[in-house]
Design a protein around this motif. Structure first.
Motif, PDB file in Angstrom:
ATOM      1  N   PRO A 197     -14.559   9.761 -17.622  1.00 20.37           N
ATOM      2  CA  PRO A 197     -14.782  11.005 -18.546  1.00 20.37           C
ATOM      3  C   PRO A 197     -13.716  11.861 -18.451  1.00 20.37           C
ATOM      4  O   PRO A 197     -12.908  11.618 -17.605  1.00 20.37           O
ATOM      5  CB  PRO A 197     -16.100  11.460 -17.858  1.00 20.37           C
ATOM      6  CG  PRO A 197     -16.031  10.913 -16.521  1.00 20.37           C
ATOM      7  CD  PRO A 197     -15.348   9.594 -16.521  1.00 20.37           C
ATOM      8  N   SER A 198     -13.921  12.669 -19.474  1.00 21.78           N
ATOM      9  CA  SER A 198     -12.863  13.962 -19.494  1.00 21.78           C
ATOM     10  C   SER A 198     -12.627  14.462 -18.182  1.00 21.78           C
ATOM     11  O   SER A 198     -13.553  15.017 -17.522  1.00 21.78           O
ATOM     12  CB  SER A 198     -13.329  14.720 -20.777  1.00 21.78           C
ATOM     13  OG  SER A 198     -12.082  15.125 -21.577  1.00 21.78           O
ATOM     14  N   GLY A 199     -11.457  14.707 -17.826  1.00 23.02           N
ATOM     15  CA  GLY A 199     -11.097  15.671 -16.726  1.00 23.02           C
ATOM     16  C   GLY A 199     -11.321  14.986 -15.299  1.00 23.02           C
ATOM     17  O   GLY A 199     -11.195  15.688 -14.296  1.00 23.02           O
ATOM     18  N   CYS A 200     -11.356  13.612 -15.290  1.00 21.38           N
ATOM     19  CA  CYS A 200     -11.633  13.042 -14.188  1.00 21.38           C
ATOM     20  C   CYS A 200     -10.304  12.728 -13.223  1.00 21.38           C
ATOM     21  O   CYS A 200     -10.439  12.247 -12.322  1.00 21.38           O
ATOM     22  CB  CYS A 200     -12.572  11.678 -14.194  1.00 21.38           C
ATOM     23  SG  CYS A 200     -11.665  10.542 -15.127  1.00 21.38           S
ATOM     24  N   GLY A 201      -9.135  12.915 -14.055  1.00 17.53           N
ATOM     25  CA  GLY A 201      -8.102  12.694 -13.332  1.00 17.53           C
ATOM     26  C   GLY A 201      -7.304  11.404 -13.847  1.00 17.53           C
ATOM     27  O   GLY A 201      -6.101  10.965 -13.062  1.00 17.53           O
ATOM     28  N   LYS A 202      -7.446  10.883 -15.069  1.00 19.54           N
ATOM     29  CA  LYS A 202      -6.863   9.604 -15.313  1.00 19.54           C
ATOM     30  C   LYS A 202      -5.290  10.239 -15.758  1.00 19.54           C
ATOM     31  O   LYS A 202      -4.466   9.307 -15.204  1.00 19.54           O
ATOM     32  CB  LYS A 202      -7.521   9.199 -16.570  1.00 19.54           C
ATOM     33  CG  LYS A 202      -9.092   8.839 -16.467  1.00 19.54           C
ATOM     34  CD  LYS A 202      -9.795   8.485 -17.937  1.00 19.54           C
ATOM     35  CE  LYS A 202      -9.631   9.253 -19.027  1.00 19.54           C
ATOM     36  NZ  LYS A 202     -10.321  10.427 -18.730  1.00 19.54           N
ATOM     37  N   THR A 203      -5.109  11.166 -16.364  1.00 20.06           N
ATOM     38  CA  THR A 203      -3.724  11.430 -16.723  1.00 20.06           C
ATOM     39  C   THR A 203      -3.117  11.792 -15.226  1.00 20.06           C
ATOM     40  O   THR A 203      -1.867  11.302 -15.220  1.00 20.06           O
ATOM     41  CB  THR A 203      -3.674  12.757 -17.648  1.00 20.06           C
ATOM     42  OG1 THR A 203      -4.338  12.415 -18.981  1.00 20.06           O
ATOM     43  CG2 THR A 203      -2.363  13.066 -17.968  1.00 20.06           C
ATOM     44  N   THR A 204      -3.764  12.634 -14.659  1.00 18.91           N
ATOM     45  CA  THR A 204      -2.992  12.740 -13.165  1.00 18.91           C
ATOM     46  C   THR A 204      -2.435  11.610 -12.673  1.00 18.91           C
ATOM     47  O   THR A 204      -1.310  11.227 -12.164  1.00 18.91           O
ATOM     48  CB  THR A 204      -3.977  13.430 -12.436  1.00 18.91           C
ATOM     49  OG1 THR A 204      -4.305  14.810 -13.146  1.00 18.91           O
ATOM     50  CG2 THR A 204      -3.212  14.037 -11.058  1.00 18.91           C
ATOM     51  N   PHE A 205      -3.458  10.621 -12.548  1.00 10.45           N
ATOM     52  CA  PHE A 205      -3.006   9.152 -11.936  1.00 10.45           C
ATOM     53  C   PHE A 205      -2.013   8.603 -12.678  1.00 10.45           C
ATOM     54  O   PHE A 205      -1.013   8.135 -11.855  1.00 10.45           O
ATOM     55  CB  PHE A 205      -4.619   8.332 -12.001  1.00 10.45           C
ATOM     56  CG  PHE A 205      -4.311   7.244 -11.496  1.00 10.45           C
ATOM     57  CD1 PHE A 205      -3.875   6.717 -10.330  1.00 10.45           C
ATOM     58  CD2 PHE A 205      -4.341   5.683 -12.380  1.00 10.45           C
ATOM     59  CE1 PHE A 205      -3.735   5.298  -9.730  1.00 10.45           C
ATOM     60  CE2 PHE A 205      -4.111   4.723 -11.909  1.00 10.45           C
ATOM     61  CZ  PHE A 205      -3.836   4.362 -10.647  1.00 10.45           C
ATOM     62  N   THR A 217      -8.031   5.285 -21.528  1.00 14.88           N
ATOM     63  CA  THR A 217      -8.959   5.351 -22.861  1.00 14.88           C
ATOM     64  C   THR A 217     -10.192   5.829 -22.566  1.00 14.88           C
ATOM     65  O   THR A 217     -10.643   6.044 -21.223  1.00 14.88           O
ATOM     66  CB  THR A 217      -9.135   3.755 -23.330  1.00 14.88           C
ATOM     67  OG1 THR A 217      -9.956   4.181 -24.475  1.00 14.88           O
ATOM     68  CG2 THR A 217      -9.888   2.806 -22.454  1.00 14.88           C
ATOM     69  N   HIS A 218     -10.699   6.474 -23.494  1.00  9.14           N
ATOM     70  CA  HIS A 218     -11.983   7.002 -23.529  1.00  9.14           C
ATOM     71  C   HIS A 218     -13.098   6.057 -23.935  1.00  9.14           C
ATOM     72  O   HIS A 218     -14.451   6.438 -23.653  1.00  9.14           O
ATOM     73  CB  HIS A 218     -12.330   8.310 -24.245  1.00  9.14           C
ATOM     74  CG  HIS A 218     -11.795   9.772 -23.396  1.00  9.14           C
ATOM     75  ND1 HIS A 218     -10.956  10.322 -23.915  1.00  9.14           N
ATOM     76  CD2 HIS A 218     -12.278  10.165 -22.304  1.00  9.14           C
ATOM     77  CE1 HIS A 218     -10.679  11.517 -23.272  1.00  9.14           C
ATOM     78  NE2 HIS A 218     -11.665  11.222 -22.181  1.00  9.14           N
ATOM     79  N   SER A 219     -12.622   4.935 -24.608  1.00  6.12           N
ATOM     80  CA  SER A 219     -13.562   4.212 -25.291  1.00  6.12           C
ATOM     81  C   SER A 219     -13.868   3.056 -24.502  1.00  6.12           C
ATOM     82  O   SER A 219     -13.083   2.206 -24.080  1.00  6.12           O
ATOM     83  CB  SER A 219     -13.095   3.783 -26.619  1.00  6.12           C
ATOM     84  OG  SER A 219     -13.710   2.793 -27.214  1.00  6.12           O
TER      85      SER A 219
END
Ligand SMILES: Nc1ncnc2c1ncn2[C@@H]1O[C@H](COP(=O)(O)OP(=O)(O)OP(=O)(O)O)[C@@H](O)[C@H]1O
Ligand SMILES: Nc1ncnc2c1ncn2[C@@H]1O[C@H](COP(=O)(O)OP(=O)(O)OP(=O)(O)O)[C@@H](O)[C@H]1O
Ligand SMILES: [Mg+2]
Ligand SMILES: [Mg+2]
Lengths: 277, 332, 279, 277, 277
Positions: D57-65, D209-211
């Motif tokens: 989900p949004s804001g869970c830290g994927k981009t950070t990771f 991805t979100h999908s």
């Protein structure tokens, strides 16, 4: 001015930058105050103690403070500041009174925009100082030319920003307004005007600075009273400390008024506050 | 820094001065005008400066003492009161000579003004900018002549430094009283102005200054500059007070060649045609002139360091002049 | 290795340049309105004599003075003199303004320490500091260039700063990912991304810089358009003075026009919506 | 629908190109001065040539990771090894494709693609021109070399981003929601293209991805993230054949099973995220 | 996969709420002065209570088509009847949900929703407060009444847009890619919510989308548009049961069949669009 305290692109920087960005508003003010003190101390050191520049032309802060006290206790400050204040407020009110409606009109009507726009840009691009002799010739002495110069300095940023705000109203919101049944007048009131508000305040902030400079320019020659007259009189008699004290007051006024505009904006337009995320 | 304390006695050798240390001299004047600063134009045109190995350039400066102190100008001409205030304020300038040793106090009033009481509730001009010390002198002369402004409710306004603009305001009925100079007279007369006060005072009008450091380093330049300027002043002033100047035609030709409008002055038979009556041929200045200025301009007392005048005295001596004060000149 | 390639029409969607058909008509309207104003002015002064002509000379007189002015070699000398100083001062202001603006906009520490003082300086009426200028820089070209610089540099700094603050972080990240760092990052990414903002600051700065030049010439010296204007004002020659002002207006507008042309050239990727000033 | 989905066990013995151990990142929150734990205790191993999708989900830290692996963000705990070396900063072995394309608007398509090359090799030789051109062709943009980004559609812009990433021949491609900003139809088309492209070049890919559908369609393995703090919830081997036609795969029971499973796993998270982002 | 998909024939006899006949719209292109034919010869009938999705590549004229029905764009040919009356402008019987939300940034959630009511009815009575509150609750935003749009996530903002559209109880809801700007996961969640909401209120809906899946999941009928010029390519009855669980439906052969069919229908168009938008 808000850009100064904006945190900028958030790229996960560390160190002092992160610390500063992380400060609370009060903390920021404190740090700023600290900086000002350091700056003043340096100034005092260079001019007052080391004497690198002739203090007649560039007095140290302590002398400026002294000059301020002299101005204050002799009553010169009160009378002249009052005159300036009156001229500034009147001129600014005139600028607002002309700038906003004309800006709205420009934003609404293409013909008005195409006619007033170029003329406004032309006058705006002309150095204010060029109007100074003319203002004196037309309005004589005293407060008249000062009001004129304040008004003409302040009106264009307001006018042009309001017009820009009207023109750049998000078309999608306009469409939404139309879809939900807003008539011409309602569209104006509920869509165009609110979306112009941030632009208006941006224009007002620019106008404050320009109006103050216009005021001093006008008062420097021609008028017997006002902060500009205090500055020139003190300068002519080599009481530079007083001249600088008067300049400092003008700067404080200018910065203070921009802050006031910002505060009013926060109050009138709370939605323009920076997003919290 | 204490004014006067730095001035050391300067040794100027007897006889001809040495070579000029600085050959290009910049003279700063406060505003663009011909008549008041004409000697520099004359000195150049007549070759007096060249004889001394000098070239002179005249520039304007908003603040003459600052221009001199900064070295932008080598010599400055500024009104005496302003120079006194500058020296008091600690600006590093030395007073090197007088410039105009007298002042005329001519005032015009609107045709319907008969006495000082009639000025009540009107605007008058005494000086161009606030803080100009000449304002006090003018008020003083006015009151000596029976126009004491103290008892009247007048608004004193400052239309800017040039007397042409005062006159324009006057003829357009914006002001009721103004000081004026010779070249303003025709327009005022045409307006049917009255001239209730026309007086001449032996008060130093303005003086020449140079940076203290410059003075120390360029004694010979200064002497040579002053000698040439003295010659130019002599050329334009009358042989004796009250007489008609000899060289009016030549002087006007030189003015004209320097882009000045002299039509009104040609054919004038006034002995004051070149404002030469305001100058002393010897560029007089001394402690008395200083003190008179301090007194008449209501300035804080301050002592004059007369050792600053050695260059003037040397130049005077070379031309066989002494530093005599102005003679009484009857007003025509 | 192939990728399904474009099978549709290879149409490049060029940005829309909005040139409305009515544009020409508005230009005529503008000309008409200006003409009407001039006519009313002429009438008020010359025919009805509502205003004394010494204070407000009629347009015809100003035009005559203007034409006279253009015929005088002194004018062109003064023009060259002023423009020379203006260009030098502006060049300095642009270089310093952009560099400082980028640095201050980019570094939160600098923004915090330097920016408030920039703001104070910007708000200070420079006119009042004139003697200081003479003292430090004299009456030669330096003081004029300095004033041009001082008046022009702040809008440039402030706008550039605004631009630098708003540079998209993902552009910066892209730069870093592809190995751009330090000064290079400034030059390759932040500078171009900020350029449109800087240019609009430069536009305002150029107009203000001209004020600085005039101001500097009022301070003293011998050359320049400001000097001529001061001279005319001293003699109370209003027609000449206004003609000088018109020259300044023309110069200011030419500068504006030139810089927006430059902006279109230098920043063709930038959609020409007005960036409202930072201040 | 009997096959149960077992979270995959990373075999410690397999030679992994990317190896993440106990990774934690926390940010300083400006306003409060507190630390925000973005991700915590993340372990993951990615083998050479693997296509790993990251779903959450949004804001869970994927981009950070992903930013940690890219070298853009420094971890506060744990370590990341790429090809056995600890990550100290961005490097030519890892390229990133950004959700918002992050193209330089002042450069043409060709120059944008060149950007991926120019910093690293300095464009000394003459071969770079061909390589850039090849990359442009690979993503199907021949003919658009001289277009500016804003003249292109979203899909085309992302192709440029892709070309820029692959031109320097990195070992690892990091893609942060590369299709999040293109319209659904283009997205469906581009998915297939990306799959083909990656298969052809044999790169190791980390794809955020979100999908759910996208995660299944593209991934060899799916890493599911959870929020508060961000952490790996489970890792699933898709076990689907390649090449995967989007059309045929959707009737594959394994696909449907994965879909249901992921849907369940994310339902709660997603609803929470939608309301409290 | 034996069921063939037959484009639906609009029965001329059925009482249709929206009736479009021979509709054509062309725009004046500023630069060239030419006319651009956006859509041409569009016929469509929508019955009361029907959910019609419109699918087509970018730039094919979907928005234009919807704008005509909303009364925002005047047709250059043909006519549009709503409830038998020709459309002359926006009306309270039709409300629009925009892709970019088009919320008024200066209004709170509550006031934004109120906007849907106030333009038409003037908020005379006292009942409006309850109705607004009800709409806010319906979209699950209770507790956020006083938040400004910028404080909300994309999904939440679109819920506000939805509430604003339904609060005035229009007969017809026009939705222009309402989920185009929210992230994929939120999108998947919101799809279901919209379906439920619409089912509960029984509105007639015209729903524009780029996503094949979305078109099938939501629509009673799918209108496929083609480009150059925009026109109806075909109209397909989905014939799927409601309520449709996203999870169960995807194994429905009818779903897969529709999907394949639409994929084929759009493949060429989409590829073209992706490259030449
Ligand atoms: N530079 C930063 N400073 C402070 N907090 C940050 C920063 N970047 C991200 N965060 C916070 O860290 C958390 C994780 O952010 P991240 O961007 O990694 O999430 P994400 O999974 O990529 O979200 P999305 O799907 O919306 O892109 C969020 O709560 C976010 O607000
Ligand atoms: N106001 C306008 N003036 C001129 N042309 C327009 C205008 N609005 C749309 N067009 C053109 O009409 C065509 C159809 O546009 P429209 O926005 O209806 O397409 P769309 O199907 O909604 O596209 P998308 O899926 O990208 O939203 C496009 O070619 C577009 O460029
Ligand atoms: Mg992310
Ligand atoms: Mg559309």
């Amino acid at each position: 001015m808000s850009a100064f305290l904006a945190s900028g692109p958030n790229l996960g920087r560390g160190g002092v930058g992160a610390w500063l960005a992380g400060l609370s508003p009060r903390g920021k003010v404190l740090v700023l105050a600290g900086e000002v003190v350091v700056m003043l101390a340096l100034w005092q050191l260079v001019v007052g103690v080391l004497g690198w520049i002739n203090p007649v032309f560039f007095p140290p802060p302590s002398a400026i403070w002294q000059g301020f006290l002299e101005l204050w206790s002799s009553g010169v400050l009160a009378t002249n500041a009052l005159v300036s204040l009156q001229a500034w407020l009147t001129g600014f009110a005139i600028a607002v009174g002309i700038g906003i409606p004309l800006g709205l009109l420009m934003g609404t009507s293409l013909p008005v925009d195409r006619v007033v726009g170029p003329i406004a840009w032309t006058i705006y691009a002309t150095p204010t100082i060029a109007y100074q002799p003319l203002a004196k010739a037309w309005f004589g002495f005293g407060i008249g030319p000062v009001i004129f110069l304040v008004a003409i300095s302040a009106v264009f940023p307001i006018l042009l920003n309001v017009a820009a705000g009207m023109r750049t109203t998000n078309p999608s919101i306009i469409r939404a307004g139309t879809v939900f049944g807003a008539g011409r007048f309602q569209l104006y009131r509920s869509v165009y005007l609110p979306s112009t508000v941030p632009f208006l305040f941006a224009g007002l902030r620019q106008a404050v600075v320009l109006a103050t400079i216009g005021m001093v320019v006008a008062e420097l020659t021609g008028s017997a009273q006002g902060m500009g007259a205090v500055i020139i009189r003190a300068a002519n008699t080599y009481q530079t400390d007083q001249a600088f004290a008067a300049i400092a007051l003008v700067v404080v006024w200018s910065v203070g008024m921009t802050q006031v505009v910002t505060l009013v904006e926060r109050w009138v337009a709370p939605w323009t506050r920076k997003a919290r995320r | 820094s204490d004014p006067g304390a730095e001035a050391e006695p300067v040794d100027l050798a007897d006889g001809e001065p040495g070579e000029a240390e600085d050959t290009a001299i910049t003279v700063a004047i406060p505003f663009p005008d011909v008549t008041m600063y004409s000697m520099y134009v004359l000195g150049t045109d007549l070759g007096y400066y060249e004889e001394e190995g000098l070239t002179v350039e005249v520039i304007t400066a908003d603040n003459v003492t600052a221009a001199v102190a900064s070295g932008s100008a080598d010599i400055g001409v500024e009104s005496t009161g302003t120079v006194i205030e500058a020296i008091r304020g600690g600006v590093d300038v030395d007073l090197v000579s007088g410039h105009y040793c007298r002042q005329n106090f001519d005032f015009a009033v609107q045709p319907d003004i008969d006495s000082v009481e009639d000025l009540d509730g009107t605007s008058i001009v005494l000086a161009g900018t606030p803080g100009d010390p000449a304002e006090f002198q003018r008020a003083l002369v006015l009151s000596e002549q029976g126009w004491d402004l103290d008892g009247v409710n007048v608004e004193i306004v400052y239309p800017g430094p040039g007397s042409e603009s005062w006159t324009e305001f006057f003829v357009n009925d914006r002001i009721t009283l103004q000081p004026f100079y010779g070249d303003d007279r025709p327009a005022l007369e045409e307006h049917d102005a009255k001239f209730p006060v026309e007086a001449l005072r032996n008060w130093a009008n303005d003086v020449m200054v140079a940076g203290s450091g410059y003075v120390q380093e360029n004694p010979n330049t200064l002497v040579r500059f002053l000698r040439a300027t003295l010659k130019a002043v002599d050329y334009m002033t009358a042989p004796a007070p009250g007489e008609f100047p000899d060289n009016v035609g030549e002087v006007l030709d030189i003015y004209e060649a320097n882009d000045f409008d002299v039509d009104a002055l040609r054919g004038s038979d006034s002995p004051w045609v070149l404002d030469g009556h305001l100058a002393c041929q010897n560029l007089y200045f001394d402690t008395e002139a200083w003190d008179t200025t301090v007194e008449t301009q209501s300035l804080e007392p301050i002592e004059f360091d007369s050792s600053q005048l050695v260059y003037l005295e040397k130049a005077q001596a070379l031309l066989g002049l002494d530093n005599a004060g102005p003679e009484e000149l009857p007003y025509p | 290795m192939t990728v399904t390639s474009a099978t549709g029409t290879n149409r490049i969607v060029r940005p829309r340049r909005v040139v409305r058909s009515g544009e020409g008509r508005w230009a005529w309207l503008l000309v008409g309105v200006v003409a009407a104003v001039l006519l009313a002015w002429e009438a008020a002064v010359s025919w009805l004599q509502l205003v004394p002509a010494v204070f407000l000379p009629p347009p015809t007189e100003i035009l005559a003075a203007f034409v006279r002015l253009l015929g005088e070699p002194e004018f062109w000398q003064a023009f060259a003199y002023s423009m020379g100083n203006l260009l030098i001062g502006l060049a300095l202001a642009i270089v310093v303004g952009v560099v400082v603006g980028l640095a201050v906009g980019w570094s939160p520490v600098l923004r915090f320490t330097v920016a408030p003082f920039l703001w104070l300086l910007y708000s200070t009426p420079k006119v009042a500091l004139a003697p200081l200028f003479i003292l430090i820089l004299g009456l030669g070209n330096e003081s004029k260039i300095a004033l041009v610089f001082l008046l022009a540099v702040f809008p440039i700094i402030l706008n550039t700063m605004e631009g630098a603050v708003t540079v998209s972080p993902s552009l910066v990240n892209a730069g870093r990912v592809f190995g751009v760092n330090g000064v290079y990052l400034g030059w390759k990414v932040i500078f171009p991304a900020t350029l449109p903002y800087s240019l609009s600051g430069i536009q305002r700065g150029a107009a203000l810089g001209f004020t600085g030049e005039v101001l500097g010439e009022f301070l003293g010296g011998t050359g320049g358009l400001g000097h001529l204007l001061e001279f005319a004002a001293y003699q109370f020659m209003m027609a000449e003075a206004i003609a000088m002002v018109i020259v300044m207006v023309i110069i200011a507008n030419l500068t504006l026009w030139l810089i927006s042309a430059l902006r279109r050239r230098l920043a063709p990727w930038y959609d020409d919506r007005r960036i409202v000033g930072a201040s | 629908m009997t096959t149960t989905i077992e979270p995959t066990e990373d075999e410690a013995s397999a030679p992994s190109l990317i190896s993440v151990r106990g990774l934690g990142v926390s940010y300083d929150v400006a306003r409060t001065g507190e630390k925000l734990v973005a991700i915590e205790g993340v372990d993951l191993d990615v083998r050479e040539g693997e296509f790993v999708t990251v779903l959450g989900p949004s804001g869970c830290g994927k981009t950070t990771f992903m930013n940690v692996i890219a070298g853009l963000v420094k971890p506060s705990a744990g370590k990341v090894l790429v090809a056995g070396e600890p990550v100290t900063g961005p490097g030519p072995d890892r390229a990133v494709v950004f959700q918002d394309y992050a193209l330089l608007p002042w450069r043409t398509v060709f120059d944008n693609v060149r950007f991926g090359l120019e910093m690293q090799k300095g464009l000394k030789g003459s071969g770079w021109r061909d390589r850039v051109q090849e990359a442009v062709e690979l993503v199907g943009l021949s003919g658009f070399e001289h277009a500016y980004p804003r003249e292109l559609s979203g899909g085309m812009q992302q192709r440029v981003g892709l070309a820029r990433a692959i031109v320097a021949e990195p070992r690892i491609l990091l893609m942060d929601e590369p299709l999040g900003a293109v319209d659904a139809l283009t997205r469906e088309v581009m998915r297939a293209e990306i799959e083909k492209l990656i298969a052809a070049t044999g790169k190791t890919v980390l794809f955020i991805t979100h999908s759910i559908e996208e995660a299944i369609l593209l991934g060899d393995r799916i890493v599911v993230f959870k929020s508060h703090p961000g952490a790996v919830k489970e890792v699933i081997e898709t076990g689907l054949e390649r090449p995967r036609s989007e059309r045929s795969i959707q009737s594959d029971p394994r696909f449907l099973e994965l879909r249901d499973h992921l849907w369940d796993a994310l339902q709660g998270e997603a609803t929470a995220a939608a309301v409290s982002k």
